[in-house]
Design a protein around this motif. Structure first.
Motif, PDB file in Angstrom:
ATOM      1  N   TYR A   1       3.931   7.685  -7.024  1.00  0.00           N
ATOM      2  CA  TYR A   1       4.270   9.285  -7.203  1.00  0.00           C
ATOM      3  C   TYR A   1       5.490   9.649  -7.692  1.00  0.00           C
ATOM      4  CZ  TYR A   1       5.030  14.017  -5.423  1.00  0.00           C
ATOM      5  OH  TYR A   1       5.458  15.193  -5.513  1.00  0.00           O
ATOM      6  N   ILE A   2       6.782   8.907  -7.542  1.00  0.00           N
ATOM      7  CA  ILE A   2       7.955   9.284  -8.013  1.00  0.00           C
ATOM      8  C   ILE A   2       7.936   8.902  -9.521  1.00  0.00           C
ATOM      9  CG2 ILE A   2       9.019   9.598  -5.798  1.00  0.00           C
ATOM     10  CD1 ILE A   2      10.249   7.055  -6.265  1.00  0.00           C
ATOM     11  N   ILE A   3       7.271   7.878  -9.775  1.00  0.00           N
ATOM     12  CA  ILE A   3       7.302   7.258 -11.198  1.00  0.00           C
ATOM     13  C   ILE A   3       6.383   8.286 -12.168  1.00  0.00           C
ATOM     14  CG2 ILE A   3       6.619   5.397 -12.884  1.00  0.00           C
ATOM     15  CD1 ILE A   3       7.379   3.433 -10.548  1.00  0.00           C
ATOM     16  N   ASP A   4       5.311   8.768 -11.513  1.00  0.00           N
ATOM     17  CA  ASP A   4       4.543   9.506 -12.399  1.00  0.00           C
ATOM     18  C   ASP A   4       5.087  10.838 -12.493  1.00  0.00           C
ATOM     19  OD1 ASP A   4       2.445   7.325 -12.321  1.00  0.00           O
ATOM     20  OD2 ASP A   4       1.216   8.334 -10.908  1.00  0.00           O
ATOM     21  N   SER A   5       6.267  11.330 -11.479  1.00  0.00           N
ATOM     22  CA  SER A   5       6.546  12.799 -11.699  1.00  0.00           C
ATOM     23  C   SER A   5       7.596  12.587 -12.805  1.00  0.00           C
ATOM     24  CB  SER A   5       7.346  12.986 -10.301  1.00  0.00           C
ATOM     25  OG  SER A   5       8.408  12.205 -10.047  1.00  0.00           O
ATOM     26  N   GLY A   6       7.860  11.583 -13.211  1.00  0.00           N
ATOM     27  CA  GLY A   6       8.905  11.246 -14.450  1.00  0.00           C
ATOM     28  C   GLY A   6      10.409  11.348 -14.041  1.00  0.00           C
ATOM     29  N   LYS A   7      10.679  11.146 -12.766  1.00  0.00           N
ATOM     30  CA  LYS A   7      12.001  11.440 -12.287  1.00  0.00           C
ATOM     31  C   LYS A   7      12.759   9.857 -11.990  1.00  0.00           C
ATOM     32  CE  LYS A   7      11.225  15.643 -10.391  1.00  0.00           C
ATOM     33  NZ  LYS A   7      10.661  16.367  -9.373  1.00  0.00           N
ATOM     34  N   VAL A   8      11.763   8.868 -11.822  1.00  0.00           N
ATOM     35  CA  VAL A   8      12.333   7.527 -11.837  1.00  0.00           C
ATOM     36  C   VAL A   8      11.352   6.606 -12.850  1.00  0.00           C
ATOM     37  CG1 VAL A   8      12.252   5.576 -10.121  1.00  0.00           C
ATOM     38  CG2 VAL A   8      12.704   7.827  -9.229  1.00  0.00           C
ATOM     39  N   ASN A   9      11.999   5.742 -13.438  1.00  0.00           N
ATOM     40  CA  ASN A   9      11.267   4.771 -14.166  1.00  0.00           C
ATOM     41  C   ASN A   9      11.173   3.297 -13.491  1.00  0.00           C
ATOM     42  OD1 ASN A   9      11.360   6.420 -16.495  1.00  0.00           O
ATOM     43  ND2 ASN A   9      13.439   6.178 -16.668  1.00  0.00           N
ATOM     44  N   LEU A  10      10.043   2.648 -13.842  1.00  0.00           N
ATOM     45  CA  LEU A  10      10.031   1.508 -13.552  1.00  0.00           C
ATOM     46  C   LEU A  10      11.090   0.577 -14.170  1.00  0.00           C
ATOM     47  CD1 LEU A  10       6.193   0.625 -14.111  1.00  0.00           C
ATOM     48  CD2 LEU A  10       7.315   0.501 -11.940  1.00  0.00           C
ATOM     49  N   THR A  11      11.606  -0.479 -13.274  1.00  0.00           N
ATOM     50  CA  THR A  11      12.550  -1.408 -14.067  1.00  0.00           C
ATOM     51  C   THR A  11      11.821  -2.579 -14.206  1.00  0.00           C
ATOM     52  OG1 THR A  11      12.993  -2.282 -11.718  1.00  0.00           O
ATOM     53  CG2 THR A  11      14.518  -0.470 -12.591  1.00  0.00           C
TER      54      THR A  11
ATOM     55  N   THR B   1       0.813  -1.201   0.055  1.00  0.00           N
ATOM     56  CA  THR B   1      -0.037   0.056   0.007  1.00  0.00           C
ATOM     57  C   THR B   1       0.977   1.277   0.095  1.00  0.00           C
ATOM     58  OG1 THR B   1      -0.157  -0.185   2.428  1.00  0.00           O
ATOM     59  CG2 THR B   1      -2.275  -0.956   1.184  1.00  0.00           C
ATOM     60  N   LEU B   2       1.631   1.587   1.239  1.00  0.00           N
ATOM     61  CA  LEU B   2       2.091   3.010   1.212  1.00  0.00           C
ATOM     62  C   LEU B   2       3.365   3.099   0.436  1.00  0.00           C
ATOM     63  CD1 LEU B   2       2.059   3.418   5.240  1.00  0.00           C
ATOM     64  CD2 LEU B   2       0.437   4.221   3.248  1.00  0.00           C
ATOM     65  N   ASP B   3       3.989   2.022   0.206  1.00  0.00           N
ATOM     66  CA  ASP B   3       5.361   1.827  -0.705  1.00  0.00           C
ATOM     67  C   ASP B   3       5.008   1.892  -1.978  1.00  0.00           C
ATOM     68  OD1 ASP B   3       6.904   1.966   1.625  1.00  0.00           O
ATOM     69  OD2 ASP B   3       7.690  -0.287   1.147  1.00  0.00           O
ATOM     70  N   ARG B   4       4.017   1.369  -2.338  1.00  0.00           N
ATOM     71  CA  ARG B   4       3.417   1.421  -3.829  1.00  0.00           C
ATOM     72  C   ARG B   4       2.957   2.737  -4.116  1.00  0.00           C
ATOM     73  NH1 ARG B   4       0.400  -4.087  -5.558  1.00  0.00           N
ATOM     74  NH2 ARG B   4       2.461  -5.383  -6.144  1.00  0.00           N
ATOM     75  N   ASP B   5       2.318   3.420  -3.234  1.00  0.00           N
ATOM     76  CA  ASP B   5       1.764   4.866  -3.386  1.00  0.00           C
ATOM     77  C   ASP B   5       3.003   5.820  -3.745  1.00  0.00           C
ATOM     78  OD1 ASP B   5      -0.566   6.841  -3.292  1.00  0.00           O
ATOM     79  OD2 ASP B   5       0.474   7.220  -1.427  1.00  0.00           O
ATOM     80  N   PHE B   6       3.933   5.700  -2.743  1.00  0.00           N
ATOM     81  CA  PHE B   6       5.009   6.620  -3.004  1.00  0.00           C
ATOM     82  C   PHE B   6       5.789   6.294  -4.222  1.00  0.00           C
ATOM     83  CE2 PHE B   6       9.105   4.539  -1.694  1.00  0.00           C
ATOM     84  CZ  PHE B   6       9.913   5.464  -1.959  1.00  0.00           C
ATOM     85  N   VAL B   7       6.078   5.055  -4.768  1.00  0.00           N
ATOM     86  CA  VAL B   7       6.829   4.817  -5.687  1.00  0.00           C
ATOM     87  C   VAL B   7       5.723   5.134  -6.920  1.00  0.00           C
ATOM     88  CG1 VAL B   7       7.710   2.927  -7.232  1.00  0.00           C
ATOM     89  CG2 VAL B   7       8.264   2.926  -4.949  1.00  0.00           C
TER      90      VAL B   7
END
Length: 138
Positions: A123-133, A115-121
């Motif tokens: 967020y940072i993926i949607d911000s375009g600064k981190v990509n899914l691996t 829940t919480l970790d997925r939500d924060f990840v």
């Protein structure tokens, strides 16, 4: 606690750290089931505590860098987990640690990842600064 794909957040470094925490829970579980001595359980919990602290520091740093709005809530959850882990570790000094206590912590951690970790990840993926691996399980 066995790692399952449903715990994945989609970022390899975070998932690898989550897997290590799951492995440490399994080591503690095995030690309790085999009635290992208090010192063995104590030091396995210490390994979990140190790894969790490192992992939480990484997550919290990412949240700060990316301006995650739920940082305070997430930090409070991390503190709660570490406090409970400290209590569990101190319990080994005076009595046998039970599976009930360990189950509470491992269940808490599983839910936290999903829940919480997925939500924060997300967020940072949607911000375009981190990509899914990799694509996390649904």
């Amino acid at each position: 606690m066995q790692w399952q794909d449903e715990y994945s957040v989609g970022v390899a470094e975070i998932d690898d750290q989550h897997k290590r925490i799951a492995d440490l829970f399994t080591l503690i579980d095995t030690a309790i089931e085999s009635r290992a001595g208090w010192s063995d359980v104590f030091f396995k919990i210490e390994q979990l505590r140190e790894h969790a602290r490192f992992h939480f520091a990484l997550e919290e740093s990412l949240m700060r860098i990316h301006g995650y709005s739920k940082l305070a809530e997430h930090v409070a959850q991390h503190k709660h987990f570490l406090d409970k882990l400290d209590q569990l570790q101190m319990t080994t000094l005076s009595r046998q640690v039970t599976m009930t206590t360990l189950s509470y912590l491992s269940n808490w951690y599983m839910e936290h990842m999903k829940t919480l970790d997925r939500d924060f990840v997300r967020y940072i993926i949607d911000s375009g600064k981190v990509n899914l691996t990799h694509i996390p399980a649904a």
